[in-house]
Enzyme design. Structure first.
Site, PDB file in Angstrom:
ATOM      1  N   HIS A  54       0.839  -1.192   0.000  1.00 22.04           N
ATOM      2  CA  HIS A  54       0.000   0.000   0.000  1.00 22.04           C
ATOM      3  C   HIS A  54       0.879   1.247   0.000  1.00 22.04           C
ATOM      4  O   HIS A  54       2.026   1.224   0.460  1.00 22.04           O
ATOM      5  CB  HIS A  54      -0.900   0.018   1.235  1.00 22.04           C
ATOM      6  CG  HIS A  54      -1.991  -0.990   1.190  1.00 22.04           C
ATOM      7  ND1 HIS A  54      -3.083  -0.936   2.036  1.00 22.04           N
ATOM      8  CD2 HIS A  54      -2.181  -2.077   0.404  1.00 22.04           C
ATOM      9  CE1 HIS A  54      -3.890  -1.943   1.775  1.00 22.04           C
ATOM     10  NE2 HIS A  54      -3.359  -2.660   0.791  1.00 22.04           N
ATOM     11  N   GLU A  56       0.846   3.850   1.887  1.00 20.57           N
ATOM     12  CA  GLU A  56       1.310   4.231   3.216  1.00 20.57           C
ATOM     13  C   GLU A  56       2.505   3.394   3.653  1.00 20.57           C
ATOM     14  O   GLU A  56       3.471   3.929   4.214  1.00 20.57           O
ATOM     15  CB  GLU A  56       0.191   4.049   4.256  1.00 20.57           C
ATOM     16  CG  GLU A  56      -1.053   4.856   3.980  1.00 20.57           C
ATOM     17  CD  GLU A  56      -2.121   4.112   3.194  1.00 20.57           C
ATOM     18  OE1 GLU A  56      -3.309   4.361   3.451  1.00 20.57           O
ATOM     19  OE2 GLU A  56      -1.771   3.275   2.326  1.00 20.57           O
TER      20      GLU A  56
END
Length: 153
Positions: A54, A56
């Site tokens: 992801h 993040e």
């Protein structure tokens, strides 16, 4: 006048556009310390065949390398979509102080939509958060991406 939130969210949107052009879900993130972007990341889950890739997580990993530390105290994360439960947990463990996101994630959101990971009472770290930054622009990009995805299936 452009606020710092808009400035840094625009950088996260640029990362989301990279994911979009790579046919991955258009989510982008930047981590900021002392008003300087120290890392960037975009969603690479489909590209890498890895559900952990992801935006993040990509940004957190790079920030830890940049600061030579597993703790990101004093850092803020700007991300185009609400972090999922996995990413919210990683944000807590990395000790990021603030999270700013654009759109809520109704299926996997870990901050306000599905779970409230940052509100766990016995957690030893608190994360401040703010949503709806540049929400319309981000929502439009997501809508176009998923519309095209459905058309090409």
């Amino acid at each position: 006048m452009i606020t710092n939130h808009e400035k840094f969210m625009k950088e996260a949107i640029e990362q989301a556009r990279i994911a979009y052009h790579n046919n991955d879900v258009p989510i982008g993130a930047v981590i900021v310390k002392d008003d300087i972007v120290i890392s960037r990341g975009y969603n690479r889950s489909l590209e890498r065949g890895n559900p952990l890739a992801h935006a993040e997580i990509e940004a957190i990993n790079l920030a830890m390398k940049t600061l030579s530390s597993s703790r990101l105290n004093g850092c803020s994360l700007y991300v185009t979509a609400e972090p999922c439960i996995m990413c919210a947990g990683a944000i807590l463990h990395a000790r990021i102080d603030k999270v700013y996101f654009g759109v809520k994630e109704p299926k996997f959101g870990g901050i306000v939509s599905i779970a409230n990971i940052f509100d766990i009472r016995d957690s030893n770290h608190r994360v401040e958060w703010l949503s709806s930054i540049m929400e319309e622009e981000i929502r439009e990009m997501m809508k176009i991406f998923f519309k095209n995805l459905r058309l090409n299936c």
